[in-house]
Write a protein that holds these residues in place. Sequence first.
Motif, PDB file in Angstrom:
ATOM      1  N   GLN A   1       0.815  -1.207   0.000  1.00  0.00           N
ATOM      2  CA  GLN A   1       0.000   0.000   0.000  1.00  0.00           C
ATOM      3  C   GLN A   1       0.854   1.265   0.000  1.00  0.00           C
ATOM      4  OE1 GLN A   1      -0.462  -2.541   2.212  1.00  0.00           O
ATOM      5  NE2 GLN A   1      -2.202  -3.436   1.136  1.00  0.00           N
TER       6      GLN A   1
ATOM      7  N   ASP B   1       5.878  -0.728 -12.702  1.00  0.00           N
ATOM      8  CA  ASP B   1       4.866  -1.377 -11.881  1.00  0.00           C
ATOM      9  C   ASP B   1       4.324  -2.608 -12.603  1.00  0.00           C
ATOM     10  OD1 ASP B   1       2.926  -1.484  -9.661  1.00  0.00           O
ATOM     11  OD2 ASP B   1       1.464  -0.985 -11.215  1.00  0.00           O
TER      12      ASP B   1
ATOM     13  N   LYS C   1       1.642  -4.362 -12.088  1.00  0.00           N
ATOM     14  CA  LYS C   1       0.190  -4.394 -12.294  1.00  0.00           C
ATOM     15  C   LYS C   1      -0.237  -3.547 -13.486  1.00  0.00           C
ATOM     16  CE  LYS C   1      -4.170  -3.594  -9.842  1.00  0.00           C
ATOM     17  NZ  LYS C   1      -4.785  -3.158  -8.553  1.00  0.00           N
TER      18      LYS C   1
ATOM     19  N   LYS D   1      -1.722   5.655  -8.802  1.00  0.00           N
ATOM     20  CA  LYS D   1      -2.595   5.665  -7.635  1.00  0.00           C
ATOM     21  C   LYS D   1      -3.100   4.255  -7.375  1.00  0.00           C
ATOM     22  CE  LYS D   1      -6.627   7.954  -5.628  1.00  0.00           C
ATOM     23  NZ  LYS D   1      -7.674   8.990  -5.803  1.00  0.00           N
ATOM     24  N   GLU D   2      -3.086   3.872  -6.099  1.00  0.00           N
ATOM     25  CA  GLU D   2      -3.475   2.503  -5.741  1.00  0.00           C
ATOM     26  C   GLU D   2      -4.957   2.414  -5.457  1.00  0.00           C
ATOM     27  OE1 GLU D   2      -0.832   2.728  -2.634  1.00  0.00           O
ATOM     28  OE2 GLU D   2       0.897   1.956  -3.723  1.00  0.00           O
TER      29      GLU D   2
END
Length: 295
Positions: free
Chosen positions: A66, A138, A140, A294-295
């Motif tokens: 996070q 990243d 993801k 942004k997560e």
Amino acid sequence: MGASLSELEQQHQHPLGASLSELEQQHQHSQSQPKKKHHQPKEPPIKTKVKLRLSSTGKNLLLSPQQNIEPSRKVVQKGPAVKAKYETQSAQLSFPHNFERILMDADSPVDISSKEKLFDELHDGVYLHDKTQLYWVDKKTNANCFVLFARALSITWAENPIYWKWIPQNDEGDGMPELAELKKVCWLGVHGKFDTRKLSPGILYQVRFYVVLKDSAQGWELPINVRLVLPGGKKQQHKVNLMEMLRVGWTVVPVGEFVAGEKDGGEMEISLFEYDGGTWKQGLVIGGIAIKPKE
């Protein structure tokens, strides 16, 4: 005046509880004992250098999914099936935006002999500009991510040892080569600049400072200002009260967010400052600025 010897003895107790008369008896006894010669070993020099060491909680905060500002560097051994799956996934990934130009500033050569090896390094992270920046991709989103470490920032009076102290972190294992610790200032100014054309178009990015407020910190009763100025002049600014934030390890200070654009890219400015209060401040440690999806 008028106190007896026994009362004086009680008033002058030895820290370990022995009275004056007991100490005299011990001294006389030691004088009557034969003295033994002992070879005194030479004591090692006292190390006076003190490093800032973050608690395990702080490191967990820094490296958690996070809150992480850098990729995990854990090495995982791939079995045949896992390796084949990973190679397939790597082959399906598109190359990150502008990665070749970014890697021109890498501190060491990057293995581009295969797409799998390239993505291994990009996911692990690559230091840029003499370890003042970190670049990674990243997993993801396949988006470019960056950290501007403290040395990459413009900090008012940072090179004056009266006001700031630079702390090497070569053996800390948290990915930050050097931290800047505030000793005392009344004019706080920390600024960073970054070219948004290195970011992946269409991705919503967050910009955040990573700081530590030490237990000995003082002068933070008034809120400080954080500001993001995007290419073209659009500004995001708000106040943050550091005293109200969680003071365990790294503190995340959100600055702003934006969608990276390919056509309207350029230099953006990120700032953390407080000029008007006139209060002397101390105990703030600057880690850097993270720019990531942004997560």
